[in-house]
Scaffold this active site. Structure first.
Site, mmCIF file in Angstrom:
data_model
loop_
_atom_site.group_PDB
_atom_site.id
_atom_site.type_symbol
_atom_site.label_atom_id
_atom_site.label_comp_id
_atom_site.label_asym_id
_atom_site.label_seq_id
_atom_site.Cartn_x
_atom_site.Cartn_y
_atom_site.Cartn_z
ATOM 1 N N SER A 7 0.840 -1.201 0.000
ATOM 2 C CA SER A 7 0.000 0.000 0.000
ATOM 3 C C SER A 7 0.873 1.248 0.000
ATOM 4 O O SER A 7 1.658 1.476 0.930
ATOM 5 C CB SER A 7 -0.907 0.016 1.232
ATOM 6 O OG SER A 7 -1.447 1.317 1.369
ATOM 7 N N HIS A 32 -1.187 -1.567 -4.051
ATOM 8 C CA HIS A 32 -2.483 -1.303 -3.432
ATOM 9 C C HIS A 32 -2.665 0.211 -3.289
ATOM 10 O O HIS A 32 -1.829 0.890 -2.686
ATOM 11 C CB HIS A 32 -2.513 -2.001 -2.073
ATOM 12 C CG HIS A 32 -3.808 -1.953 -1.358
ATOM 13 N ND1 HIS A 32 -4.825 -2.874 -1.581
ATOM 14 C CD2 HIS A 32 -4.270 -1.127 -0.390
ATOM 15 C CE1 HIS A 32 -5.834 -2.605 -0.778
ATOM 16 N NE2 HIS A 32 -5.531 -1.540 -0.042
ATOM 17 N N ASP A 34 -5.000 3.150 -1.878
ATOM 18 C CA ASP A 34 -6.068 3.430 -0.915
ATOM 19 C C ASP A 34 -6.668 4.810 -1.156
ATOM 20 O O ASP A 34 -6.028 5.823 -0.869
ATOM 21 C CB ASP A 34 -5.497 3.388 0.508
ATOM 22 C CG ASP A 34 -5.202 1.976 0.969
ATOM 23 O OD1 ASP A 34 -6.126 1.141 0.926
ATOM 24 O OD2 ASP A 34 -4.051 1.703 1.361
ATOM 25 N N MET A 36 -9.416 7.563 -0.170
ATOM 26 C CA MET A 36 -10.277 7.931 0.967
ATOM 27 C C MET A 36 -10.848 9.323 0.742
ATOM 28 O O MET A 36 -10.123 10.223 0.309
ATOM 29 C CB MET A 36 -9.445 7.962 2.253
ATOM 30 C CG MET A 36 -8.728 6.668 2.536
ATOM 31 S SD MET A 36 -7.702 6.832 4.004
ATOM 32 C CE MET A 36 -6.879 5.235 3.999
ATOM 33 N N HIS A 65 -8.427 0.321 -3.769
ATOM 34 C CA HIS A 65 -9.331 0.088 -2.640
ATOM 35 C C HIS A 65 -10.080 1.389 -2.362
ATOM 36 O O HIS A 65 -9.502 2.326 -1.814
ATOM 37 C CB HIS A 65 -8.474 -0.368 -1.434
ATOM 38 C CG HIS A 65 -9.233 -0.508 -0.154
ATOM 39 N ND1 HIS A 65 -8.587 -0.657 1.067
ATOM 40 C CD2 HIS A 65 -10.554 -0.538 0.119
ATOM 41 C CE1 HIS A 65 -9.493 -0.771 2.024
ATOM 42 N NE2 HIS A 65 -10.687 -0.696 1.485
ATOM 43 N N MET A 67 -12.374 3.700 -0.427
ATOM 44 C CA MET A 67 -13.030 3.957 0.859
ATOM 45 C C MET A 67 -13.764 5.279 0.694
ATOM 46 O O MET A 67 -13.393 6.307 1.251
ATOM 47 C CB MET A 67 -11.982 4.028 1.977
ATOM 48 C CG MET A 67 -11.455 2.654 2.349
ATOM 49 S SD MET A 67 -9.888 2.728 3.227
ATOM 50 C CE MET A 67 -8.758 2.699 1.850
ATOM 51 N N MET A 136 -10.809 -6.544 5.858
ATOM 52 C CA MET A 136 -10.113 -5.466 6.582
ATOM 53 C C MET A 136 -9.758 -5.975 7.975
ATOM 54 O O MET A 136 -10.627 -6.373 8.745
ATOM 55 C CB MET A 136 -11.009 -4.228 6.713
ATOM 56 C CG MET A 136 -11.243 -3.446 5.437
ATOM 57 S SD MET A 136 -9.750 -2.914 4.598
ATOM 58 C CE MET A 136 -8.965 -1.885 5.835
ATOM 59 N N GLY A 141 -8.990 3.586 7.164
ATOM 60 C CA GLY A 141 -8.747 5.028 7.295
ATOM 61 C C GLY A 141 -7.277 5.391 7.480
ATOM 62 O O GLY A 141 -6.845 6.430 7.025
ATOM 63 N N PHE A 142 -6.545 4.535 8.165
ATOM 64 C CA PHE A 142 -5.160 4.894 8.466
ATOM 65 C C PHE A 142 -4.228 3.691 8.362
ATOM 66 O O PHE A 142 -4.613 2.568 8.703
ATOM 67 C CB PHE A 142 -5.062 5.469 9.892
ATOM 68 C CG PHE A 142 -5.836 6.743 10.047
ATOM 69 C CD1 PHE A 142 -5.246 7.973 9.767
ATOM 70 C CD2 PHE A 142 -7.172 6.718 10.426
ATOM 71 C CE1 PHE A 142 -5.980 9.152 9.878
ATOM 72 C CE2 PHE A 142 -7.910 7.888 10.537
ATOM 73 C CZ PHE A 142 -7.309 9.116 10.262
ATOM 74 N N GLY A 143 -2.999 3.962 7.926
ATOM 75 C CA GLY A 143 -1.960 2.945 7.967
ATOM 76 C C GLY A 143 -1.364 2.880 9.374
ATOM 77 O O GLY A 143 -1.676 3.721 10.231
ATOM 78 N N GLY A 144 -0.566 1.864 9.608
ATOM 79 C CA GLY A 144 0.195 1.797 10.851
ATOM 80 C C GLY A 144 -0.571 1.358 12.089
ATOM 81 O O GLY A 144 -0.081 1.500 13.205
ATOM 82 N N ASP A 174 -6.044 -6.873 4.594
ATOM 83 C CA ASP A 174 -5.503 -5.508 4.600
ATOM 84 C C ASP A 174 -5.539 -4.900 6.001
ATOM 85 O O ASP A 174 -6.619 -4.720 6.571
ATOM 86 C CB ASP A 174 -6.370 -4.665 3.641
ATOM 87 C CG ASP A 174 -5.893 -3.234 3.474
ATOM 88 O OD1 ASP A 174 -4.819 -2.891 3.988
ATOM 89 O OD2 ASP A 174 -6.622 -2.469 2.803
ATOM 90 N N GLY A 175 -4.359 -4.567 6.518
ATOM 91 C CA GLY A 175 -4.282 -3.803 7.758
ATOM 92 C C GLY A 175 -3.483 -4.481 8.854
ATOM 93 O O GLY A 175 -3.789 -5.589 9.271
ATOM 94 N N GLY A 176 -2.414 -3.810 9.272
ATOM 95 C CA GLY A 176 -1.632 -4.299 10.407
ATOM 96 C C GLY A 176 -0.775 -5.512 10.108
ATOM 97 O O GLY A 176 -0.330 -6.203 11.025
ATOM 98 N N GLY A 196 1.485 -1.916 4.207
ATOM 99 C CA GLY A 196 1.855 -0.540 3.893
ATOM 100 C C GLY A 196 3.045 -0.081 4.695
ATOM 101 O O GLY A 196 4.177 0.000 4.204
ATOM 102 N N SER A 197 2.800 0.212 5.978
ATOM 103 C CA SER A 197 3.868 0.798 6.797
ATOM 104 C C SER A 197 5.062 -0.140 6.960
ATOM 105 O O SER A 197 6.200 0.322 7.065
ATOM 106 C CB SER A 197 3.315 1.210 8.169
ATOM 107 O OG SER A 197 2.631 0.151 8.767
HETATM 108 C C1 DX5 Z 1 -6.262 1.310 5.718
HETATM 109 C C2 DX5 Z 1 -5.785 0.896 4.357
HETATM 110 C C3 DX5 Z 1 -4.617 0.006 4.335
HETATM 111 C C4 DX5 Z 1 -3.350 0.578 4.942
HETATM 112 C C5 DX5 Z 1 -2.537 -0.571 5.433
HETATM 113 O O1 DX5 Z 1 -7.509 1.929 5.597
HETATM 114 O O2 DX5 Z 1 -6.813 0.257 3.645
HETATM 115 O O3 DX5 Z 1 -4.361 -0.454 3.010
HETATM 116 O O4 DX5 Z 1 -2.601 1.311 4.040
HETATM 117 O O5 DX5 Z 1 -1.471 -0.046 6.130
HETATM 118 P P1 DX5 Z 1 -0.658 -0.881 7.198
HETATM 119 O O6 DX5 Z 1 -0.053 -2.059 6.488
HETATM 120 O O7 DX5 Z 1 0.349 0.085 7.708
HETATM 121 O O8 DX5 Z 1 -1.661 -1.316 8.248
HETATM 122 ZN ZN ZN Z 2 -6.401 -0.732 1.687
#
Ligand code: DX5
Ligand code: ZN
Length: 220
Positions: A7, A32, A34, A36, A65, A67, A136, A141-144, A174-176, A196-197
């Site tokens: 991402s 990926h 994202d 938003m 993706h 959102m 999900m 909404g947020f990475g990390g 997707d996520g974490g 992502g992160s």
């Molecule tokens: C969150 C996004 C994810 C995000 C994942 O809403 O859909 O794709 O970028 O980031 P990490 O891998 O840091 O959780």
């Molecule tokens: Zn995503």
């Protein structure tokens, strides 16, 4: 083979293509993206222009993706910008079927996704119409953020449903997700991993991508 979809939400937004060009891995096929809107989720990321400009500068499969609230309004524009796959949230519109049909009619791949708190029953009925279901494993909404552990059960349930019904729908998560917790998610039945992160915040982005593919080699 399991695929990775990094991402770019965690890339350096003042030089996204610079970050992407650090990737030399021959394994990596997709990115990926994202999107938003600040309404469906409490954050604003980027839109068509970013995707369009990236499309001119790289050949990766674009896994978009969305959102955003009422995505049907913008499906064509995301396809025109260069998306190869568009995933929509089941909670983002009352016109889920119509929106999936709109994506499919453009001859690109389609996906359905849901928040961690949304019942899986909400998506089963769409699985034969889409190429992919995105689980999900954080609140969108947020990475990390940290991986929500209950997601393991949700992935396993979806895997079972897809296999028992002889569907071809891929499972993306997707996520974490980090290199240290990804194995269990693959064992649950994921086909595509978003991270992502754990990728774009590393000094050596390429090496981190190869770390994931080294782990994936242990599975089919
Ligand atoms: C969150 C996004 C994810 C995000 C994942 O809403 O859909 O794709 O970028 O980031 P990490 O891998 O840091 O959780
Ligand atoms: Zn995503």
């Amino acid at each position: 083979m399991v695929e990775l979809s990094p991402s770019i939400l965690s890339a350096n937004f003042s030089n996204v293509i610079g970050d992407i060009q650090k990737i030399k891995s021959k394994n990596l096929k997709m990115l990926h993206l994202d999107v938003m809107d600040g309404i469906f989720v409490n954050n604003i990321s980027f839109g068509f222009k970013m995707i369009e400009d990236l499309r001119k500068n790289c050949d990766y499969f674009f896994d978009t993706h969305l959102m955003i609230h009422e995505p049907l309004r913008y499906i064509e524009r995301f396809k025109e910008a260069g998306s190869d796959l568009i995933t929509i949230h089941v909670e983002s519109t009352k016109e889920v079927s119509k929106t999936i049909d709109a994506i499919n009619s453009l001859n690109i791949k389609s996906g359905i996704t849901l928040r961690p708190s949304t019942n899986l029953n909400e998506v089963y009925k769409y699985l034969d119409k889409v190429d992919l279901v995105l689980v999900m494993s954080v609140e969108p909404g947020f990475g990390g953020q940290g991986f929500i552990e209950e997601s393991h059960d949700r992935i396993k349930k979806l895997r079972k449903y897809i296999d028992e019904n002889n569907l071809k729908t891929k499972i993306e998560v997707d996520g974490g997700i980090k290199s240290h917790n990804v194995s269990k998610i693959v064992e649950d039945g994921a086909d595509i991993i978003v991270s992502g992160s754990d990728i774009f915040s590393k000094d050596d982005i390429n090496k981190q991508i190869e770390t994931y593919y080294d782990i994936f080699k242990n599975y089919k």
